[in-house]
Write a protein that holds these residues in place. Structure first.
Motif, PDB file in Angstrom:
ATOM      1  N   GLU A  59      -3.996 -12.294  -3.295  1.00  0.00           N
ATOM      2  CA  GLU A  59      -4.655 -11.186  -2.610  1.00  0.00           C
ATOM      3  C   GLU A  59      -3.663 -10.107  -2.210  1.00  0.00           C
ATOM      4  OE1 GLU A  59      -7.942  -9.151  -1.544  1.00  0.00           O
ATOM      5  OE2 GLU A  59      -7.893 -11.117  -2.529  1.00  0.00           O
ATOM      6  N   LYS A 113      -2.623  -8.126  -5.256  1.00  0.00           N
ATOM      7  CA  LYS A 113      -3.681  -7.221  -5.690  1.00  0.00           C
ATOM      8  C   LYS A 113      -3.716  -5.973  -4.797  1.00  0.00           C
ATOM      9  CE  LYS A 113      -7.400  -9.292  -6.946  1.00  0.00           C
ATOM     10  NZ  LYS A 113      -8.704 -10.020  -6.905  1.00  0.00           N
ATOM     11  N   LYS A 114      -3.596  -6.164  -3.487  1.00  0.00           N
ATOM     12  CA  LYS A 114      -3.621  -5.037  -2.557  1.00  0.00           C
ATOM     13  C   LYS A 114      -2.402  -4.135  -2.755  1.00  0.00           C
ATOM     14  CE  LYS A 114      -6.319  -7.177   1.182  1.00  0.00           C
ATOM     15  NZ  LYS A 114      -6.280  -7.687   2.573  1.00  0.00           N
ATOM     16  N   GLU A 125      -0.604  -3.745  -5.499  1.00  0.00           N
ATOM     17  CA  GLU A 125      -0.734  -3.021  -6.766  1.00  0.00           C
ATOM     18  C   GLU A 125      -1.666  -1.823  -6.624  1.00  0.00           C
ATOM     19  OE1 GLU A 125      -2.194  -3.995 -11.308  1.00  0.00           O
ATOM     20  OE2 GLU A 125      -1.241  -5.591 -10.139  1.00  0.00           O
ATOM     21  N   LYS A 126      -2.763  -2.007  -5.916  1.00  0.00           N
ATOM     22  CA  LYS A 126      -3.720  -0.918  -5.682  1.00  0.00           C
ATOM     23  C   LYS A 126      -3.061   0.191  -4.872  1.00  0.00           C
ATOM     24  CE  LYS A 126      -8.356  -0.044  -3.813  1.00  0.00           C
ATOM     25  NZ  LYS A 126      -9.523  -0.659  -3.109  1.00  0.00           N
ATOM     26  N   PHE A 127      -2.304  -0.190  -3.837  1.00  0.00           N
ATOM     27  CA  PHE A 127      -1.596   0.774  -2.992  1.00  0.00           C
ATOM     28  C   PHE A 127      -0.588   1.576  -3.820  1.00  0.00           C
ATOM     29  CE2 PHE A 127       2.419   1.514  -0.701  1.00  0.00           C
ATOM     30  CZ  PHE A 127       2.001   2.403   0.280  1.00  0.00           C
ATOM     31  N   LYS A 157      -0.510   2.150  -7.137  1.00  0.00           N
ATOM     32  CA  LYS A 157      -1.175   3.052  -8.088  1.00  0.00           C
ATOM     33  C   LYS A 157      -1.658   4.315  -7.392  1.00  0.00           C
ATOM     34  CE  LYS A 157      -2.728  -0.434 -11.420  1.00  0.00           C
ATOM     35  NZ  LYS A 157      -3.883  -1.169 -11.967  1.00  0.00           N
ATOM     36  N   LYS A 158      -2.244   4.146  -6.204  1.00  0.00           N
ATOM     37  CA  LYS A 158      -2.729   5.295  -5.447  1.00  0.00           C
ATOM     38  C   LYS A 158      -1.564   6.186  -5.014  1.00  0.00           C
ATOM     39  CE  LYS A 158      -5.518   6.580  -1.409  1.00  0.00           C
ATOM     40  NZ  LYS A 158      -6.281   6.082  -0.242  1.00  0.00           N
ATOM     41  N   SER A 159      -0.472   5.563  -4.553  1.00  0.00           N
ATOM     42  CA  SER A 159       0.688   6.338  -4.079  1.00  0.00           C
ATOM     43  C   SER A 159       1.341   7.100  -5.230  1.00  0.00           C
ATOM     44  CB  SER A 159       1.710   5.403  -3.431  1.00  0.00           C
ATOM     45  OG  SER A 159       1.164   4.762  -2.300  1.00  0.00           O
ATOM     46  N   SER A 189       0.127   8.048  -7.968  1.00  0.00           N
ATOM     47  CA  SER A 189      -0.741   9.052  -8.589  1.00  0.00           C
ATOM     48  C   SER A 189      -0.460  10.449  -8.034  1.00  0.00           C
ATOM     49  CB  SER A 189      -2.215   8.689  -8.391  1.00  0.00           C
ATOM     50  OG  SER A 189      -2.567   8.751  -7.020  1.00  0.00           O
ATOM     51  N   VAL A 200       3.777  -1.362 -12.678  1.00  0.00           N
ATOM     52  CA  VAL A 200       2.783  -0.326 -12.419  1.00  0.00           C
ATOM     53  C   VAL A 200       3.226   0.998 -13.041  1.00  0.00           C
ATOM     54  CG1 VAL A 200       1.763   1.120 -10.607  1.00  0.00           C
ATOM     55  CG2 VAL A 200       1.796  -1.366 -10.349  1.00  0.00           C
TER      56      VAL A 200
END
Length: 508
Positions: free
Chosen positions: A177, A180-181, A183-185, A187-189, A191, A276
């Protein structure tokens, strides 16, 4: 010869590196020590560095200052990055250091940190277009350069220490978990740096975490040569490292070859960052640069006072010149050997006996200059020492395969030794080994044409219309040693020609 000391005050470690610089032998690291200070862990929620953290910093700086004095450095540069930069009480920290240690800390701004890392990459590799990632303890810098010119740069206020604290506090390093969190953080950063998306260039990793990633992969592959500067991995390779780290328990990580013990709890965030970014960039490869902010800073300081040093357009040339000088290659004889080698190769190509591409020819001429540099250690085992030195030295501007190709050419003695050396890596096809044997034979032959180091031979002319073929060697002086040695070594040229060769020495 001058010595410069640099103290790199990072969020994760504080490191002292002492560099020695000389025009002939370049920039060399003669001391490198560190302490895992983890300064970012002493920042409270308000960004205030606690007294304990300041004490850790001052203690390390006092110790490193004494080491630098013992090495008689002419200049000492204490540089600080994210941990100090992000501190709300940074002015008080810098004042405390000044009072207790007697040195002025240089606070490196985000854009400067990105610049120095990229400066090191563009001046120590031949990569023309790329994205650099330098992930430290408390910040991550990205730059994009094209034709070795920086186009964009950005710094993010998180690094391996802060990411570990954000997502893995009280959790194992492979918590699904948390991964996953994170990796999401990321990708958003990332971007926000829209200029990296789908660039399809090399991703270059800088710093200790990238170095550990490369070393782990080398150990998994039982990599046959030393060094990580210029080591290149594909996306599958990065994924392999990531999956290995996730599959290991914490105790198993302690015994994972290539992973430093003080990075066990922070390596996973770094490898996730690399994966990433690789995906977002659609990178062509992931390459590690051992040269980063520290080298970039020192090189930039030297270049300001010594114009013409560290030219990014001639990385290979300078690296090989420094290597030649370090092993006392006599330049006049080396240039003569290179000249004769080029002349003979061109005639063999004109006659249709060989066809060599531009990159291989470049390596051939470099090898002709450096031929048997290992005799500096022991003339009786010149070939063995030459191969080992070049294959295992960090040579700026050369990929690892090209470094080994250069080593094979420069150390060429006979077919059996060539096979022994090339079998160590198994990187070359049978056709490539045959080509190396032919080119190495040319170098060995022209070396015989100047065995006395008097530069008596000044021109060669190959005639294949006679039987046997004839090589006219034009000379001035007394080529007695050259006559004897060239006739001993002409078998290497006869192998290329697939015919007998008669050597005629003609006084000019």
């Amino acid at each position: 010869m001058e010595r410069n000391g640099l103290i790199d005050i990072g969020s994760n470690t504080i490191r002292l590196v002492i560099f020695e610089f000389d025009h002939d032998t370049g920039l060399n690291e003669i001391q490198n020590i560190k302490t895992p200070a983890r300064l970012s862990q002493y920042l409270d929620d308000a960004g205030h560095m606690q007294e304990e953290g300041i004490h850790v910093l001052i203690t390390a700086l006092q110790s490193f200052k004494k080491v630098a004095e013992a090495f008689h450095v002419s200049s000492l540069y204490p540089i600080a990055t994210a941990a100090i930069r992000q501190s709300t009480n940074r002015e008080a920290i810098l004042e405390a250091v000044k009072n207790k240690v007697g040195i002025d800390v240089i606070l490196i701004l985000e854009e400067d940190e990105a610049f120095y890392g990229s400066y090191a990459v563009t001046h120590t590799t031949d990569i023309q277009d790329g994205v650099t990632v330098d992930i430290g303890g408390g910040s991550t810098e990205l730059t994009y350069f094209k034709n070795k010119k920086i186009k964009h740069a950005i710094s993010f206020p998180f690094g391996v220490v802060t990411l570990t604290r954000m997502f893995f506090d009280g959790k194992p390093h492979n918590d699904k978990e948390a991964l996953k969190k994170m990796e999401k953080f990321l990708k958003k950063s990332f971007s926000k740096a829209e200029w990296i998306v789908d660039k399809k260039v090399t991703l270059i990793g800088i710093g200790g975490s990238a170095r550990n990633c490369a070393r782990i992969h080398q150990s998994l592959r039982q990599y046959p040569i030393a060094g990580v500067h210029g080591y290149t991995m594909g996306q599958d390779d990065l994924s392999q490292v990531y999956e290995t780290l996730k599959s290991y328990s914490r105790d198993e990580l302690a015994n994972l070859d290539g992973l430093s013990r003080d990075r066990m709890d922070i390596i996973v965030p770094a490898v996730v960052v690399f994966n990433v970014l690789y995906d977002m960039i659609q990178a062509t490869s992931f390459t590690f640069s051992r040269k980063g902010i520290r080298e970039g800073f020192i090189m930039h300081q030297i270049a300001k006072s010594k114009l013409g040093e560290f030219k990014k357009e001639q990385v290979q040339q300078d690296a090989l010149r420094h290597l030649a000088n370090e092993y006392k290659i006599e330049p006049t004889g080396a240039l003569q050997r290179q000249k004769l080698a080029e002349e003979l190769l061109e005639q063999l190509e004109v006659q249709g006996k060989l066809s060599v591409d531009t990159v291989v020819k470049q390596r051939f001429l470099q090898a002709a200059y450096l031929y048997y540099l290992g005799k500096f250690i022991d003339s009786d085992s010149s070939s063995q020492h030459t191969y080992y030195i070049i294959a295992n030295s960090s040579i700026n501007g050369l990929s690892h395969k090209e470094r080994v190709r250069l080593a094979l050419l420069t150390s060429f003695k006979n077919k059996s030794l060539l096979k022994q050396y090339s079998d160590e890596t198994q990187w070359f096809t049978e056709d490539e080994v045959n080509e190396i044997q032919a080119l190495g034979g040319i170098i060995k032959f022209v070396n015989a044409l100047n065995i006395s180091n008097t530069n008596t031979v000044n021109q060669l002319s190959l005639n294949i219309d006679s039987e046997p073929y004839e090589l006219s060697v034009y000379y001035q002086g007394e080529p007695i040693a050259e006559i004897y040695q060239s006739n001993r070594q002409k078998k290497h040229i006869e192998k290329i020609l697939k015919n007998k060769l008669d050597i005629q020495f003609i006084k000019k």
